[in-house]
Design an enzyme around this catalytic site. Sequence first.
Site, short mmCIF file in Angstrom:
data_model
loop_
_atom_site.label_atom_id
_atom_site.label_comp_id
_atom_site.label_asym_id
_atom_site.label_seq_id
_atom_site.Cartn_x
_atom_site.Cartn_y
_atom_site.Cartn_z
N LEU A 188 -60.97 40.28 41.67
CA LEU A 188 -60.83 40.71 40.27
C LEU A 188 -61.34 39.60 39.37
O LEU A 188 -61.08 38.42 39.63
CB LEU A 188 -59.35 40.99 39.95
CG LEU A 188 -58.99 41.26 38.48
CD1 LEU A 188 -59.53 42.63 38.05
CD2 LEU A 188 -57.48 41.20 38.26
N SER A 236 -61.15 35.45 16.46
CA SER A 236 -61.68 34.46 15.51
C SER A 236 -60.98 34.57 14.16
O SER A 236 -61.02 33.65 13.35
CB SER A 236 -63.20 34.65 15.36
OG SER A 236 -63.52 36.00 15.08
N ARG A 250 -41.09 34.84 16.60
CA ARG A 250 -42.31 35.49 17.07
C ARG A 250 -42.83 34.86 18.35
O ARG A 250 -43.35 35.55 19.24
CB ARG A 250 -43.40 35.42 15.99
CG ARG A 250 -43.18 36.34 14.81
CD ARG A 250 -44.28 36.15 13.76
NE ARG A 250 -45.60 36.36 14.32
CZ ARG A 250 -46.19 37.56 14.43
NH1 ARG A 250 -45.56 38.65 14.04
NH2 ARG A 250 -47.40 37.65 14.92
N SER A 271 -60.57 45.95 15.97
CA SER A 271 -60.35 44.59 15.45
C SER A 271 -61.39 43.58 15.92
O SER A 271 -61.05 42.49 16.40
CB SER A 271 -58.93 44.11 15.81
OG SER A 271 -57.97 44.94 15.22
N ASP A 322 -51.29 43.89 21.72
CA ASP A 322 -50.67 43.85 20.40
C ASP A 322 -49.18 44.17 20.49
O ASP A 322 -48.77 44.98 21.32
CB ASP A 322 -51.36 44.87 19.49
CG ASP A 322 -51.16 44.58 18.02
OD1 ASP A 322 -50.55 43.54 17.71
OD2 ASP A 322 -51.58 45.40 17.19
N ARG A 326 -53.51 33.02 10.70
CA ARG A 326 -52.06 33.08 10.84
C ARG A 326 -51.42 31.76 10.42
O ARG A 326 -52.10 30.74 10.29
CB ARG A 326 -51.69 33.42 12.29
CG ARG A 326 -52.10 34.82 12.70
CD ARG A 326 -51.54 35.20 14.04
NE ARG A 326 -51.86 36.59 14.38
CZ ARG A 326 -51.37 37.25 15.42
NH1 ARG A 326 -50.52 36.63 16.24
NH2 ARG A 326 -51.71 38.50 15.64
N ARG A 347 -57.34 50.60 16.09
CA ARG A 347 -58.61 50.00 15.69
C ARG A 347 -59.00 48.98 16.75
O ARG A 347 -58.18 48.57 17.58
CB ARG A 347 -58.50 49.33 14.32
CG ARG A 347 -57.40 48.28 14.21
CD ARG A 347 -57.37 47.62 12.83
NE ARG A 347 -56.27 46.66 12.74
CZ ARG A 347 -55.05 46.94 12.29
NH1 ARG A 347 -54.78 48.17 11.88
NH2 ARG A 347 -54.12 46.02 12.22
N ASN A 397 -46.53 41.59 20.28
CA ASN A 397 -45.63 40.51 20.70
C ASN A 397 -44.63 40.13 19.60
O ASN A 397 -43.43 39.98 19.85
CB ASN A 397 -46.42 39.26 21.10
CG ASN A 397 -47.20 39.45 22.38
OD1 ASN A 397 -46.85 40.27 23.21
ND2 ASN A 397 -48.27 38.67 22.54
N HIS A 438 -44.65 36.10 22.22
CA HIS A 438 -45.89 35.63 22.87
C HIS A 438 -45.59 35.10 24.28
O HIS A 438 -46.36 35.34 25.21
CB HIS A 438 -46.53 34.53 22.02
CG HIS A 438 -47.01 35.00 20.68
ND1 HIS A 438 -47.85 36.08 20.52
CD2 HIS A 438 -46.75 34.54 19.43
CE1 HIS A 438 -48.09 36.27 19.23
NE2 HIS A 438 -47.43 35.35 18.55
#
Length: 257
Positions: free
Chosen positions: A137, A72, A39, A199, A26, A77, A197, A28, A43
């Site tokens: 990984l 989801s 924005r 989310s 969270d 947005r 939270r 970006n 990202h």
Amino acid sequence: MSIFKSSTRDIPRAAAVPRHIAIIMDGNGRWAKKRFLPRFAGHTKGVESVRDMVRACLENGVEYLTLFAFSSENWRRPQDEVSLLMQLFVKALQQEVERLHSNGVRLRIVGDLSRFDPALQQLIRQGEERTAGNERLTLTIAANYGGRWDILQAANRLAQACPDKLGQWQEEDLAPFLAMAYAPEPDLFIRTGGEQRISNFLLWQLAYSEFYFTDTLWPEFDTAALEAAIASYQQRERRFGRTSEQLATDTKGNSHA
């Protein structure tokens, strides 16, 4: 049956380094806004942080890294931002899969992928197939994913597979149908950007994860920030319902094993 222990039915081994780290990336947009950038620039910068986290997890011996890339609910947005995010997803797959493969990283994408463009779905399949044999990984990207969707799709698949047990299903019946049945439950959950939270992320799997919230925005979350989160995790008592006294006795007993 699931090949991993359930934290509500068993007592998983609590390793010094978290075996599985899950992150909500969270901040970006706020990172970009602080710099008077669009924005989308945040990202794009966030993809670099993903690359850094993969490298840091490899260096620290983390076996599973799960990143919440697109929920989801993110379809709500602005349409232009969603479109740019889809383009960034395509670009990242095109540019990063070979890098992941050369470093022994297996790529998995979980979520309801049916809503994505067919070309993107094909890139996802190709990336997963290309890295399928890697074991250093496992990097999971949650895309168009929601925790409630995950539980519901698992329940629906269980109903189709075991209709004769309707009304008698147990936790171990449902677990193999969850989107991340191939991974242990996260030991450490991190959320950057200051929000506290989950989310709708991994609602089932986070039952006994240790939570770590930080004000650091995702594009600024670097190796040192990850190591600080791991250091915080190492100070936690992972009791899984037991008392501190029981944990101390169990730890003492294991030290003589």
